[in-house]
Design a protein around this motif. Structure first.
Motif, PDB file in Angstrom:
ATOM      1  N   PRO A 144       5.651   8.710   3.511  1.00  0.00           N
ATOM      2  CA  PRO A 144       4.656   9.238   2.568  1.00  0.00           C
ATOM      3  C   PRO A 144       3.783  10.322   3.209  1.00  0.00           C
ATOM      4  CG  PRO A 144       4.712   6.847   2.472  1.00  0.00           C
ATOM      5  CD  PRO A 144       5.537   7.259   3.649  1.00  0.00           C
ATOM      6  N   GLU A 145       3.268  11.200   2.369  1.00  0.00           N
ATOM      7  CA  GLU A 145       2.387  12.266   2.845  1.00  0.00           C
ATOM      8  C   GLU A 145       1.218  11.681   3.605  1.00  0.00           C
ATOM      9  OE1 GLU A 145       1.147  15.532   0.391  1.00  0.00           O
ATOM     10  OE2 GLU A 145       2.902  15.241  -0.896  1.00  0.00           O
ATOM     11  N   GLY A 146       0.804  12.387   4.625  1.00  0.00           N
ATOM     12  CA  GLY A 146      -0.335  11.955   5.413  1.00  0.00           C
ATOM     13  C   GLY A 146       0.038  11.131   6.628  1.00  0.00           C
ATOM     14  N   LEU A 147       1.257  10.593   6.656  1.00  0.00           N
ATOM     15  CA  LEU A 147       1.716   9.847   7.828  1.00  0.00           C
ATOM     16  C   LEU A 147       2.577  10.754   8.685  1.00  0.00           C
ATOM     17  CD1 LEU A 147       2.696   6.373   6.351  1.00  0.00           C
ATOM     18  CD2 LEU A 147       0.611   7.008   7.549  1.00  0.00           C
ATOM     19  N   LYS A 148       2.386  10.675   9.967  1.00  0.00           N
ATOM     20  CA  LYS A 148       3.153  11.512  10.895  1.00  0.00           C
ATOM     21  C   LYS A 148       4.087  10.631  11.722  1.00  0.00           C
ATOM     22  CE  LYS A 148      -0.542  14.767  11.099  1.00  0.00           C
ATOM     23  NZ  LYS A 148      -0.611  16.121  11.245  1.00  0.00           N
ATOM     24  N   GLY A 207       0.834  -1.189   0.000  1.00  0.00           N
ATOM     25  CA  GLY A 207       0.000   0.000   0.000  1.00  0.00           C
ATOM     26  C   GLY A 207       0.869   1.239   0.000  1.00  0.00           C
ATOM     27  N   PRO A 208       0.265   2.418  -0.146  1.00  0.00           N
ATOM     28  CA  PRO A 208       1.041   3.655  -0.261  1.00  0.00           C
ATOM     29  C   PRO A 208       1.910   3.961   0.956  1.00  0.00           C
ATOM     30  CG  PRO A 208      -1.313   4.111  -0.121  1.00  0.00           C
ATOM     31  CD  PRO A 208      -1.155   2.634  -0.236  1.00  0.00           C
ATOM     32  N   ALA A 209       1.535   3.487   2.125  1.00  0.00           N
ATOM     33  CA  ALA A 209       2.342   3.760   3.319  1.00  0.00           C
ATOM     34  C   ALA A 209       3.684   3.031   3.281  1.00  0.00           C
ATOM     35  CB  ALA A 209       1.576   3.363   4.576  1.00  0.00           C
TER      36      ALA A 209
END
Length: 87
Positions: free
Chosen positions: A27-31, A4-6
Motif C-alpha cells: 500500500p501507498e506510504g509503506l516502503k 488495517g490499510p497496511a
C-alpha cells in the motif's frame, strides 16, 4: 478479523484447479526498505489461500501454511509480488 490499510494488499485473485494465483501490492506510504519481502506483502500473499479453499457442508475451512517449498526471492525491495499457491 479487521485488517488495517497496511494489510489489504491483495489486488487480484484467480483460481485454476487446485492452484490460486494472486497479485499483491504494498500500500501507498509503506516502503520496502530493509526487507527482502516486506511483512505486509508476505501477509497479503497468504491471503491468496482464500482462492484454494472449497466450501464443504456450508463451512469454509481455513488453511494455515506450515511448510514452504519453492519460495524464491529474485530481488529485494519489491512493492508488488506475483503469487502461486498449490494444494
Amino acid at each position: 478479523l479487521v485488517y488495517g490499510p497496511a494489510f489489504q494488499g491483495l489486488a487480484e485473485l484467480w483460481r485454476d484447479g487446485s492452484s490460486a494465483y494472486g497479485i499483491v501490492r504494498l500500500p501507498e506510504g509503506l516502503k520496502p526498505d530493509g526487507y527482502g519481502v516486506h511483512p505486509a506483502l508476505l501477509d497479503a500473499a497468504l491471503h491468496t489461500l482464500m482462492g484454494v479453499r472449497d466450501e464443504t457442508d456450508g463451512r469454509k475451512p481455513v488453511f494455515l501454511p506450515f511448510e514452504w517449498t519453492g519460495v524464491e526471492l529474485y530481488a529485494a525491495g519489491a512493492t508488488e509480488l506475483r503469487v502461486r499457491l498449490d494444494l
